[in-house]
Each structure stands twice: as structure tokens, then as C-alpha cells.
Design a protein around this motif. Structure first.
Motif, PDB file in Angstrom:
ATOM      1  N   PHE A  98      38.648  37.521  45.209  1.00  0.00           N
ATOM      2  CA  PHE A  98      38.122  36.536  43.661  1.00  0.00           C
ATOM      3  C   PHE A  98      36.672  36.042  44.282  1.00  0.00           C
ATOM      4  O   PHE A  98      36.973  35.277  44.838  1.00  0.00           O
ATOM      5  CB  PHE A  98      38.770  36.226  42.538  1.00  0.00           C
ATOM      6  CG  PHE A  98      39.698  36.461  42.831  1.00  0.00           C
ATOM      7  CD1 PHE A  98      40.586  37.950  42.328  1.00  0.00           C
ATOM      8  CD2 PHE A  98      41.391  35.825  43.196  1.00  0.00           C
ATOM      9  CE1 PHE A  98      41.300  38.288  42.082  1.00  0.00           C
ATOM     10  CE2 PHE A  98      42.700  36.286  42.175  1.00  0.00           C
ATOM     11  CZ  PHE A  98      42.388  37.496  42.034  1.00  0.00           C
ATOM     12  N   ILE A 127      35.707  39.912  40.101  1.00  0.00           N
ATOM     13  CA  ILE A 127      36.620  40.114  40.494  1.00  0.00           C
ATOM     14  C   ILE A 127      36.454  40.993  41.671  1.00  0.00           C
ATOM     15  O   ILE A 127      35.430  42.365  41.152  1.00  0.00           O
ATOM     16  CB  ILE A 127      38.408  40.612  39.914  1.00  0.00           C
ATOM     17  CG1 ILE A 127      38.171  39.599  38.808  1.00  0.00           C
ATOM     18  CG2 ILE A 127      39.554  41.137  40.670  1.00  0.00           C
ATOM     19  CD1 ILE A 127      39.409  39.700  38.030  1.00  0.00           C
ATOM     20  N   THR A 131      40.911  41.966  35.326  1.00  0.00           N
ATOM     21  CA  THR A 131      41.224  42.878  36.516  1.00  0.00           C
ATOM     22  C   THR A 131      40.850  44.297  36.052  1.00  0.00           C
ATOM     23  O   THR A 131      40.751  44.452  34.969  1.00  0.00           O
ATOM     24  CB  THR A 131      42.071  42.276  37.203  1.00  0.00           C
ATOM     25  OG1 THR A 131      43.272  42.747  36.470  1.00  0.00           O
ATOM     26  CG2 THR A 131      42.637  41.184  37.763  1.00  0.00           C
ATOM     27  N   TYR A 132      40.750  45.047  37.241  1.00  0.00           N
ATOM     28  CA  TYR A 132      40.352  46.666  37.111  1.00  0.00           C
ATOM     29  C   TYR A 132      41.796  47.498  36.044  1.00  0.00           C
ATOM     30  O   TYR A 132      41.670  48.411  35.340  1.00  0.00           O
ATOM     31  CB  TYR A 132      39.513  47.173  38.311  1.00  0.00           C
ATOM     32  CG  TYR A 132      38.118  46.403  38.641  1.00  0.00           C
ATOM     33  CD1 TYR A 132      36.936  47.240  37.425  1.00  0.00           C
ATOM     34  CD2 TYR A 132      37.897  45.597  39.201  1.00  0.00           C
ATOM     35  CE1 TYR A 132      36.212  46.616  37.663  1.00  0.00           C
ATOM     36  CE2 TYR A 132      37.042  45.393  39.326  1.00  0.00           C
ATOM     37  CZ  TYR A 132      36.106  45.890  38.198  1.00  0.00           C
ATOM     38  OH  TYR A 132      34.156  45.242  39.358  1.00  0.00           O
ATOM     39  N   LEU A 187      44.684  32.969  38.323  1.00  0.00           N
ATOM     40  CA  LEU A 187      45.190  34.149  37.422  1.00  0.00           C
ATOM     41  C   LEU A 187      46.075  33.842  36.545  1.00  0.00           C
ATOM     42  O   LEU A 187      47.396  33.483  37.491  1.00  0.00           O
ATOM     43  CB  LEU A 187      45.305  34.541  39.297  1.00  0.00           C
ATOM     44  CG  LEU A 187      45.446  36.131  38.768  1.00  0.00           C
ATOM     45  CD1 LEU A 187      44.360  36.996  38.468  1.00  0.00           C
ATOM     46  CD2 LEU A 187      46.154  36.532  40.502  1.00  0.00           C
ATOM     47  N   GLY A 208      40.491  44.435  43.598  1.00  0.00           N
ATOM     48  CA  GLY A 208      41.525  43.519  42.910  1.00  0.00           C
ATOM     49  C   GLY A 208      42.388  42.427  43.802  1.00  0.00           C
ATOM     50  O   GLY A 208      42.643  41.707  43.584  1.00  0.00           O
ATOM     51  N   HIS A 260      46.418  41.440  34.777  1.00  0.00           N
ATOM     52  CA  HIS A 260      45.597  40.358  35.043  1.00  0.00           C
ATOM     53  C   HIS A 260      44.455  39.719  34.236  1.00  0.00           C
ATOM     54  O   HIS A 260      43.745  40.760  34.638  1.00  0.00           O
ATOM     55  CB  HIS A 260      46.077  39.904  36.285  1.00  0.00           C
ATOM     56  CG  HIS A 260      47.231  40.449  36.738  1.00  0.00           C
ATOM     57  ND1 HIS A 260      47.381  41.601  37.443  1.00  0.00           N
ATOM     58  CD2 HIS A 260      47.878  39.373  37.529  1.00  0.00           C
ATOM     59  CE1 HIS A 260      48.816  41.733  37.428  1.00  0.00           C
ATOM     60  NE2 HIS A 260      49.121  40.223  37.773  1.00  0.00           N
TER      61      HIS A 260
END
Length: 420
Positions: A412, A405, A349-350, A365, A409, A354
Motif C-alpha cells: 500500500f 494498492i 483491493t483488486y 485495511l 495487493g 478488502h
């Protein structure tokens, strides 16, 4: 809860997703046969979302650009609301064709007597500070760094004959009928009238050239670096580091660290090749750098493991800092358990907190601080579990699905089969 609180909460709640086609590129005409070289094999968005790169099986990379540049967000929303809303822009982005180039050509490895196809496996945009566009593309064996830039190209229309422009023979002819008395000499022995005619005709010719010449903007892609001869097995992933200077490439058994400016050498940081290949139990399927910390990376394997590595611990990263493994996979196993557990794609994730992984059956996830089990499991192919035997017989069980993603966030996306 007061009405004002409910209204405030409703403005922060993302609206339900409405999936629909916004644009279609490369649509075939009725009766046209689909060529294998035109099949898309990899796509990648530039970080700002203003550019999209598409690689195909023919070794080409096509670049699209957003028509109106960066999209304008809703002015009545604050920053926190924009980060939470997936539809923070007033209109859907619309892309137009920018350029395309031939990235890879088919090759032949004479040492191993095998063909290397031109299919693009991965495309990755590089982060730059000066606004230039750089992109990495790779096939099974060779990685290339491309620079995409705007260039002014001169266009010349058909030149029309001008009556003022005289040839050298015309001037000689006119000068031959002049008497010696009418020819005032010059210091170099030439006639002054001749010199004046030459100067006048030269200026006239230059004026004509200026009028018929104009410039146009054209996009060109130049290959800046070629990173080759570093992988014995097919390259399955490449990933840029957040430091903007290095990237990694991985194959089934090794992960190499490259410097973007040095193409003739790399550093092997992970080597899973056993001394005896009969002892091989797993292979690397994908590797990814952490989006924030340049010393962290993760790689997944065919056994369903995701290993986190800190490059500060040692030069050779044989020991993992953390291993993410679903506790449910440690129970009873069947013939298909390991096949469907193989991780085909992985994304951070950015915020870097995660990790999203995709195996054949599920999308999972993970929280990087909890390695015993995923925090969420999205069952994608659970309805296919009774048909695993049939999927194995026709090799469909080995199909690879990617995942991605959204920028906030909250959403998905992954692939599946198309059912009639």
C-alpha cells in the motif's frame, strides 16, 4: 525444513522495497518560479499500466505512455509467483510524453454568483473492449468523457515550381500562333493539342503533389460527452463500474449514477441532505464501485464510517448493507476526534475482498466480512497527535491524503508531510 523447501520459499518471498526516483516529469529549472496552474491535482494509471494520466490546477490533462508498451515478465516464474511478486518485470516501467489537452476552463455560476475553477479533481480511465482510450475528468461541477486516439495527419513541404507545369495563359499563347489548318478539330470545338497539353500538365501537377506529401502519427483528444448540472456541491470523486457502461459521481451529500452514453440525465441513488441543514451531522467524502460486482459500491463519510450498498435492494440506497466502523472510535471522544476520523480516501483491493481507507492519522485495511474493526492499522501520523491543536490552528488538520494498492495487493502507499 529441507534446503530445497527453503530455496522454494525464498523465491516466493517478495524482496524488500527499494524506493527511488525512476523518472521525474516537469522538473523546474533553477530560478524558475513554480506556477500554481502547473501543480498536479490528480493522477490515474490505466488498468494495464501502459498509460498514465495527470491532471493539474490549470484544467489540463497530460497523458504519458510506457516506452516499450506492455512490460515483459520474467520467463522463469510461473503465474502464481508473478501474482505474488511485486517486481515481476525485468525493468522498471519508463514513460514518455504522449499528448495533453485542456479539459476544463474557468467558469462562473451566475445563479450562485460564484466562480468555478478549472482544477482537475479526479481522472479515471474507462474500460473498453476495442482497445480505444477513454478517460473521465472532472472539476468541481462538470464531468467530461474524452477519447484519445491516434490520427494520421498529412504534412506538406514547400512546393517547388516545376518547369513542365504550364499556366493557362501559356497554353493560350502557344495555341494562338497555330494556323487553322494545323488545328485538328475535336467534337466539342476545342483543339486536340490543347486537350493533350491540359491532360499532360494535370498529370505532372499530380505527380508533384504526391512527392511532397507525407503522413505522420499524431495523438488527438476529443470530448465525447459532457455531464453537467447534476451537483449542487463540489464533486469529490468519480468511479467507473465494472459493467463498463455506468459510473457514479459524488459530492458532499449526494451520489448520482450515470450512463456513459447519456449525458443529459442521471439517477440519484443516495441523498444525505436533511430537510433542515442544521441537522446535518456528516458528509460524503469519497465513493467507489466494487471492482468485480457491478451492483455493489461503498462510500465513506466525515464521521469515519464506510457504508457498503447493494443497488439490487432498492432504487434509493438509503439503507446500507453493512457499515464498517472501528470499535476504538466509539470510546471517549475529544474535540479533535471527529476531525481526524474523517476518511479522505478509500480503495477496494483488486480481488474485492478488502477495503483500504485513509483518515488523517491512520491507514486501515478492512475485511468486507468483518465490520467491527479493521484487520490491520498502519499508524502514519501518530507522532503528530501531541500537536493536533497547532495543526487545527493553521488548518493543516483538514489536509486530505490519498491511498493506493499495488497490483498484487501486497503493498500500500499513501501520503504524508515532508519533514526537513
Amino acid at each position: 525444513m529441507s534446503s530445497s523447501s527453503r530455496d522454494s520459499f525464498s523465491t516466493l518471498t517478495p524482496p524488500p522495497l527499494d524506493w527511488k526516483f525512476s523518472q521525474v516529469f516537469g522538473e523546474t529549472t533553477p530560478g524558475e518560479d513554480l506556477q500554481d496552474v502547473d501543480v498536479v491535482s490528480s493522477i490515474g494509471f490505466e488498468k494495464s499500466g501502459d498509460y498514465l494520466a495527470v491532471g493539474d490546477r490549470g484544467g489540463r490533462v497530460v497523458i504519458f505512455q510506457a516506452k516499450h508498451g506492455k512490460h515483459t515478465p520474467n520467463s522463469f516464474l510461473n503465474r502464481n509467483e508473478l501474482e505474488r511478486l511485486d517486481c515481476a518485470f525485468t525493468t522498471h516501467p519508463e514513460y514518455q510524453y504522449k499528448t495533453e489537452f485542456q479539459s476544463h476552463e474557468p467558469e462562473f455560476d451566475y445563479l450562485k454568483s460564484m466562480e468555478i475553477e478549472e482544477k482537475i479533481n479526479r481522472v479515471k480511465w474507462c474500460s473498453t473492449s476495442n482497445g480505444s482510450l477513454f478517460i473521465l475528468s472532472t472539476n468541481d461541477k462538470t464531468i467530461k468523457l474524452w477519447k484519445v486516439r491516434e490520427k494520421k495527419v498529412k504534412k506538406v513541404r514547400d512546393m517547388e515550381h516545376h518547369s513542365v507545369v504550364c499556366s493557362e495563359n501559356d497554353l493560350l499563347g502557344e495555341g494562338s500562333f497555330m494556323s487553322e489548318l494545323d488545328k485538328p478539330p475535336t467534337t466539342n470545338g476545342y483543339n486536340l493539342d490543347w486537350a493533350e497539353k491540359i491532360a499532360k500538365d494535370t498529370l505532372s501537377s499530380q505527380e508533384v503533389q504526391t512527392k511532397i506529401t507525407h503522413t505522420e502519427e499524431a495523438t488527438r483528444a476529443n470530448c465525447r460527452k459532457v455531464y453537467a448540472h447534476a451537483h449542487d456541491f463540489n464533486i469529490n470523486s468519480i468511479s467507473n463500474n465494472s459493467d463498463g457502461e455506468t459510473f457514479i459521481s459524488s459530492d458532499d451529500l449526494r451520489i448520482n449514477l450515470w450512463n456513459l452514453e447519456i449525458s443529459d440525465q442521471c439517477f440519484n441513488i443516495i441523498d444525505m441532505k436533511p430537510s433542515n441543514m442544521e441537522d446535518l451531522t456528516e458528509v460524503i467524502t469519497v465513493a467507489e464501485f466494487h471492482p468485480i460486482h457491478c451492483n455493489l459500491l461503498a462510500y465513506s463519510s466525515s464521521r469515519g464510517f464506510t457504508r457498503l450498498v447493494d443497488m439490487r435492494q432498492s432504487a434509493i440506497c438509503d439503507h446500507s448493507a453493512r457499515i464498517l466502523q472501528d470499535a476504538e472510535c466509539r470510546g471517549s471522544k475529544s474535540f479533535f476526534t471527529e476531525l481526524i476520523a474523517s476518511i479522505s480516501d478509500m480503495k477496494f483491493t483488486y480481488d474485492g475482498q478488502h477495503i483500504l481507507t485513509r483518515d488523517y492519522m491512520n491507514l486501515k485495511l478492512w475485511d468486507m466480512r468483518m465490520d467491527s474493526s479493521p484487520v490491520a492499522v498502519f499508524k502514519i501520523h501518530e507522532h503528530l497527535r501531541p500537536k493536533l491543536s497547532d495543526l487545527y490552528n493553521d488548518d493543516s488538520i483538514f489536509d486530505k491524503f490519498e491511498c493506493c494498492i499495488s497490483g498484487d495487493g501486497l503493498h500500500f502507499a499513501t501520503g504524508s508531510y515532508r519533514f526537513a
